[in-house]
Scaffold this motif. Structure first.
Motif, short mmCIF file in Angstrom:
data_model
loop_
_atom_site.label_atom_id
_atom_site.label_comp_id
_atom_site.label_asym_id
_atom_site.label_seq_id
_atom_site.Cartn_x
_atom_site.Cartn_y
_atom_site.Cartn_z
N UNK A 11 47.82 48.61 38.78
CA UNK A 11 47.20 47.38 38.32
C UNK A 11 46.91 46.47 39.50
N UNK A 13 46.92 42.36 40.93
CA UNK A 13 47.87 41.25 40.83
C UNK A 13 47.67 40.43 39.57
N UNK A 14 46.44 40.44 39.05
CA UNK A 14 46.17 39.65 37.85
C UNK A 14 46.69 40.33 36.60
N UNK A 16 45.15 42.34 34.71
CA UNK A 16 44.15 42.49 33.67
C UNK A 16 43.43 43.83 33.77
N UNK A 17 43.44 44.43 34.96
CA UNK A 17 42.79 45.73 35.16
C UNK A 17 43.83 46.79 35.50
N UNK A 19 44.48 51.24 36.09
CA UNK A 19 43.92 52.57 36.30
C UNK A 19 45.03 53.59 36.26
N UNK A 34 41.33 47.61 30.49
CA UNK A 34 41.17 46.19 30.78
C UNK A 34 41.54 45.34 29.58
N UNK A 40 42.47 31.24 22.58
CA UNK A 40 43.89 30.99 22.35
C UNK A 40 44.69 32.09 23.06
N UNK A 41 45.53 32.79 22.38
CA UNK A 41 46.33 33.84 23.02
C UNK A 41 45.88 35.24 22.61
N UNK B 19 51.35 47.91 41.73
CA UNK B 19 50.29 46.98 42.12
C UNK B 19 49.53 47.57 43.31
N UNK B 23 42.77 49.13 42.92
CA UNK B 23 42.33 49.09 41.53
C UNK B 23 41.10 48.20 41.41
N UNK B 24 40.12 48.68 40.69
CA UNK B 24 38.87 47.94 40.58
C UNK B 24 38.98 46.73 39.67
N UNK B 25 38.03 45.81 39.85
CA UNK B 25 37.90 44.66 38.96
C UNK B 25 36.76 44.97 38.00
N UNK B 26 37.12 45.19 36.76
CA UNK B 26 36.13 45.61 35.77
C UNK B 26 35.70 44.48 34.84
N UNK B 27 35.99 43.27 35.27
CA UNK B 27 35.71 42.13 34.41
C UNK B 27 34.23 42.08 33.99
N UNK B 32 32.80 47.18 29.65
CA UNK B 32 33.74 46.26 29.03
C UNK B 32 33.05 45.02 28.49
N UNK B 61 47.54 26.64 24.51
CA UNK B 61 46.57 27.61 24.97
C UNK B 61 47.02 28.19 26.30
N UNK B 62 46.98 29.52 26.40
CA UNK B 62 47.41 30.16 27.64
C UNK B 62 46.23 30.26 28.60
N UNK B 63 46.54 30.12 29.86
CA UNK B 63 45.48 30.19 30.85
C UNK B 63 44.98 31.62 30.97
N UNK B 64 43.83 31.77 31.60
CA UNK B 64 43.25 33.09 31.75
C UNK B 64 43.82 33.77 32.99
N UNK B 65 43.07 34.67 33.58
CA UNK B 65 43.62 35.48 34.62
C UNK B 65 44.15 34.66 35.78
N UNK B 66 45.30 35.06 36.23
CA UNK B 66 45.87 34.41 37.40
C UNK B 66 46.75 35.44 38.09
N UNK B 67 46.95 35.26 39.38
CA UNK B 67 47.76 36.21 40.10
C UNK B 67 49.22 36.02 39.75
N UNK B 68 49.85 37.13 39.43
CA UNK B 68 51.27 37.09 39.12
C UNK B 68 51.96 37.95 40.15
#
Lengths: 151, 69
Positions: A11, A13-14, A16-17, A19, A34, A40-41, B19, B23-27, B32, B61-68
């Motif tokens: 994955x 760091x985000x 969200x993706x 492989x 993805x 919302x959630x 990690x 890994x690609x960003x498929x946003x 998708x 409301x939860x935030x969207x993508x962020x680095x964790x």
């Protein structure tokens, strides 16, 4: 959760993706998955085969690599990890077509004894959302982690 | 006879994603984008389960993508 063979998955760091690489009689096939935030959630989830030469992703072809259970187990672990990080996330899943939706259902059915203690799963059928039950065909799925079960 | 090298790539031990910056960003990948547009249209039409509607009225409301890390 899911102490069954699955593929190593990767994955960003985000988170969200994702492989993972499947290996079978038809060679190595890269799967990509993805999550996408909707509102919302609620997060949509999807995955497919990446054709590395063209960059295209497809989920309507059958790779026939003889590893369906391992693929489904890997997908389940990905969803488990994502919902461990985004603890309020509700995951919405619908297949590109009916056979694909059936594939997701088969995965939930197969691993239900391990999924049920951890997730609340709803299935959409006949115009309404109902609690998931094995043996019933649904048009879409939605799942959320049960409270106090994050580890 | 085809011999599968399945065991070397399968594991029961992995619990977390590895990690990797490979890994690609498929946003914005068309696959998708199209898939999720269809999913959103479906949800817009049918609505959310009752338990989620009730829950969303009490959660932030939860935030969207962020680095964790």
């Amino acid at each position: 959760m899911l102490n069954i063979p699955s593929y190593h998955f990767y994955s960003t760091n985000s988170h969200f993706d994702y492989e993972f690489l499947t290996i079978g009689p038809n060679g190595a096939i890269k799967k990509v998955a993805r999550f996408r935030h909707r509102a919302e959630n609620v997060y949509n989830f999807g995955f497919g085969d990446l054709h590395e030469t063209t960059g295209e992703i497809s989920d309507t072809t059958t790779s026939n690599n003889g590893d369906r259970d391992a693929v489904l187990a890997t997908v389940a672990k990905i969803i488990y990890e994502f919902t461990s990080l985004f603890t309020d996330a509700t995951i919405f899943i619908i297949g590109t077509d009916a056979p694909r939706t059936r594939l997701y259902q088969q995965g939930i059915n197969k691993f239900w004894e391990q999924i049920e203690p951890v997730f609340e799963i709803s299935g959409y059928k006949n115009g309404k959302w109902i609690d998931f039950e094995k043996g019933i065909n649904y048009d879409a799925f939605m799942g959320i982690r049960k409270n106090d079960l994050f580890f | 006879m085809n011999i599968r090298k399945k065991d070397s790539n399968l594991t029961t031990k992995q619990r977390k994603a590895i990690i990797s910056d490979k890994v690609g960003n498929y946003e914005n990948h068309p696959f998708f984008v199209k898939k999720f547009e269809k999913a959103n249209a479906f949800l817009d039409k049918i609505g959310l389960p009752d338990f989620l509607v009730q829950k969303s009225s009490t959660t932030t409301k939860r935030s969207t993508e962020k680095n964790i890390p």
